[in-house]
Design a protein around this motif. Structure first.
Motif, PDB file in Angstrom:
ATOM      1  N   ALA A 121      14.136  -0.559  41.612  1.00 28.29           N
ATOM      2  CA  ALA A 121      12.833  -0.928  41.036  1.00 28.29           C
ATOM      3  C   ALA A 121      11.765   0.100  41.390  1.00 28.29           C
ATOM      4  N   SER A 122      11.894   0.704  42.582  1.00 23.44           N
ATOM      5  CA  SER A 122      10.877   1.670  43.021  1.00 23.44           C
ATOM      6  C   SER A 122      10.920   2.957  42.190  1.00 23.44           C
ATOM      7  N   LEU A 123      12.045   3.212  41.512  1.00 24.17           N
ATOM      8  CA  LEU A 123      12.151   4.429  40.690  1.00 24.17           C
ATOM      9  C   LEU A 123      11.343   4.302  39.398  1.00 24.17           C
ATOM     10  N   GLU A 133       8.299   3.971  38.957  1.00 33.10           N
ATOM     11  CA  GLU A 133       7.059   4.744  38.939  1.00 33.10           C
ATOM     12  C   GLU A 133       7.293   6.210  38.563  1.00 33.10           C
ATOM     13  N   LYS A 134       8.573   6.637  38.550  1.00 28.32           N
ATOM     14  CA  LYS A 134       8.869   8.013  38.146  1.00 28.32           C
ATOM     15  C   LYS A 134       9.032   8.138  36.634  1.00 28.32           C
ATOM     16  N   ASP A 192      15.784  -3.379  45.095  1.00 26.62           N
ATOM     17  CA  ASP A 192      14.403  -2.990  45.391  1.00 26.62           C
ATOM     18  C   ASP A 192      14.221  -1.486  45.239  1.00 26.62           C
ATOM     19  N   PHE A 193      15.238  -0.737  45.712  1.00 25.34           N
ATOM     20  CA  PHE A 193      15.148   0.722  45.602  1.00 25.34           C
ATOM     21  C   PHE A 193      15.129   1.147  44.129  1.00 25.34           C
ATOM     22  N   LYS A 240      18.584  -4.991  48.644  1.00 26.72           N
ATOM     23  CA  LYS A 240      17.953  -3.740  49.049  1.00 26.72           C
ATOM     24  C   LYS A 240      18.119  -2.666  47.962  1.00 26.72           C
ATOM     25  N   GLN A 296      10.568  -1.037  33.716  1.00 25.19           N
ATOM     26  CA  GLN A 296       9.668  -1.004  34.879  1.00 25.19           C
ATOM     27  C   GLN A 296      10.365  -1.615  36.088  1.00 25.19           C
ATOM     28  N   GLY A 297      11.652  -1.274  36.256  1.00 23.88           N
ATOM     29  CA  GLY A 297      12.416  -1.694  37.424  1.00 23.88           C
ATOM     30  C   GLY A 297      13.111  -3.034  37.273  1.00 23.88           C
ATOM     31  N   THR A 298      12.816  -3.767  36.205  1.00 25.24           N
ATOM     32  CA  THR A 298      13.440  -5.074  35.986  1.00 25.24           C
ATOM     33  C   THR A 298      14.663  -4.906  35.091  1.00 25.24           C
ATOM     34  N   ASP A 308      15.798   8.347  33.293  1.00 24.26           N
ATOM     35  CA  ASP A 308      14.505   7.864  32.808  1.00 24.26           C
ATOM     36  C   ASP A 308      14.344   8.272  31.349  1.00 24.26           C
TER      37      ASP A 308
END
Ligand code: ZN
Length: 457
Positions: free
Chosen positions: A288-290, A292-293, A285-286, A282, A421-423, A371
């Motif tokens: 990885a969702s960052l 897009e920022k 996944d969270f 979990k 890119q979250g990976t 970032d």
């Protein structure tokens, strides 16, 4: 008698009036419900058309047309499923056969029976479409691509038309690229970005440059590259009751939805497995969702800095097997570096960037994520203190917190990883000035760009 006739006549006239009124009113009822599922707006070379029509009464007079330049296009492959008298599901593939580039209109007319089947009421729907039949073009501009298993690589692409998405596809994963202007390339057709070969992918994974337009047309060309196998370390992690007593209740209290029973040794062990498995997933996944920022520009120019004077306790993609009382209880992959110095040592930003996360995060405990732009982010975990907040700009070397052992940590250390890119990707490459120069900056310069200098935002 005459009186009786009058009543009959009146009844007859009222009947006509009521019936006529009902007939008239029936004509005012709503027609069937028309739903256009696709296309949304664009039609490509081969685009699904899906329309459903529903009514509580029998349907009649259904017409579905795509009109272009004043003429209806012949939709030869149209299928009309009728699961019941009041339901039609229509589907077709539209595009290359019959349509030309430019505007088109999807027109749907549908009727349904009402007033004992004597009247039909209609609905009409139209949708304005844009037909784009020319596939986008993509080519690889940069040369010499080397990719380590678990590592990353930089690529310059040319993609047209200008509004297409472009990037690199590695097996099941896609890395969307940025306009070349992000690194000072003025040619609007140029795209730049990094891609990763995940630690759990095959070293012979197919790697391609792609371009995809809004109509779903796609171009794919192979990316010439040299992959390198990387052996990852197998390690044994012994877990004991003292560790469970210290670590599990702290994470459980911060994560009530895991419903961990902290009242018994068995509950703690079960809780540990939930934390190490479900919560790890979990949290991943969270994180990885960052992605897009991430800012669409490069916020750094120097290599990333490894924590000063730190000892490496664990490496990227170590295959860990967990033991409790000498019995194997779990296996996980460690997606970062564990770096230790002294207790509560200062943790510094490995490079210039902007804080996108600064809070408690499950197994990572107190965690900061920076970032750096172009999909590149760095993560710092298990902190005892956090010294920054979301939105802060940081410079390379700026203190962002102190090391600690919050979250799933055996002792005071910094868990550090790079994210693309979250990976999660191997930080070793990013710590290497030579790698950055040869694999990234060289390609930018060769493509006519200039990496932004002296970031201190
Ligand atoms: Zn770690």
């Amino acid at each position: 008698m005459r009186f009786f006739k009058l009543i009959v006549l009146s009844a007859f006239l009222i009947g006509i009036a009521v019936g006529g009124g009902a007939y008239y009113m029936a004509g005012k009822e709503a027609g069937p419900t028309i739903t256009i599922h696709s296309p949304e707006k664009y039609v490509g070379r081969s685009t699904p058309l899906a329309v459903s029509i529903a009514s509580e009464t029998e349907l009649a007079g259904t017409i579905i047309n795509v009109e272009q330049n004043g003429k209806a296009v012949d939709l030869q492959n149209m299928k009309m499923d009728r699961p019941g008298p009041g339901q039609i599901n229509a589907s077709a593939t539209i595009g290359r056969d019959g349509l030309v580039n430019g505007p088109a209109t999807l027109v749907v007319d549908a009727g349904r029976k009402t007033f004992f089947g004597l009247r039909t009421v209609y609905s009409h729907e139209r949708r304005e479409l844009t037909v784009r039949l020319d596939p986008p073009r993509v080519s690889v501009v940069s040369i010499h691509h080397f990719i380590n298993l678990g590592g990353a690589e930089f690529v310059v692409l040319r993609a047209t038309p200008e509004d297409v998405d472009a990037g690199v596809q590695v097996g099941d994963a896609r890395y969307r690229f940025y306009p070349g202007s992000a690194v000072g390339i003025t040619d609007p057709a140029m795209r730049v970005g990094f891609f990763a070969l995940r630690h759990d992918q095959n070293v012979s994974e197919r790697i391609s440059a792609y371009a995809r337009d809004a109509a779903g047309n796609e171009a794919l060309v192979p990316l010439e590259h040299q992959p390198f196998v990387k052996k990852f370390v197998q390690s044994k992690i012994p877990i004991d009751q003292r560790f469970l007593d210290r670590v599990v209740p702290a994470i459980a209290s911060n994560t009530p939805d895991l419903k961990i029973d902290t009242g018994s040794p068995e509950g703690l062990l079960k809780g540990f497995l939930k934390i190490n498995g479900n919560l790890r997933k979990k949290n991943g996944d969270f994180i990885a969702s960052l992605a897009e920022k991430s800012e669409p520009r490069m916020l750094w120019t120097e290599a990333f800095a490894q924590m000063m004077n730190s000892q490496v306790e664990s490496r990227f993609a170590d295959r860990r097997t967990y033991y409790f009382d000498d019995k194997e209880i779990d296996r996980q992959v460690h997606l970062g570096f564990d770096l230790a110095t002294v207790q509560q040592a200062p943790v510094r930003a490995s490079n210039a960037g902007k804080i996108v996360f600064a809070d408690f995060l499950g197994i990572y405990g107190n965690c900061v994520i920076i970032d750096h732009g172009l999909g590149v982010q760095s993560l710092y975990a298990h902190l005892s203190q956090i010294g920054v907040k979301v939105g802060d700009a940081v410079t390379k070397g700026q203190e962002i917190g102190r090391t600690g052992s919050t979250g799933l940590a055996g002792g005071d250390h910094l868990h550090f990883t790079m994210l693309l890119q979250g990976t999660p990707v191997n930080p070793v490459e990013w710590w290497d000035q030579h790698w950055l120069q040869d694999r990234v900056l060289r390609k930018i310069t060769e493509a006519g760009g200039s990496p932004p200098g002296g970031q201190s935002r």
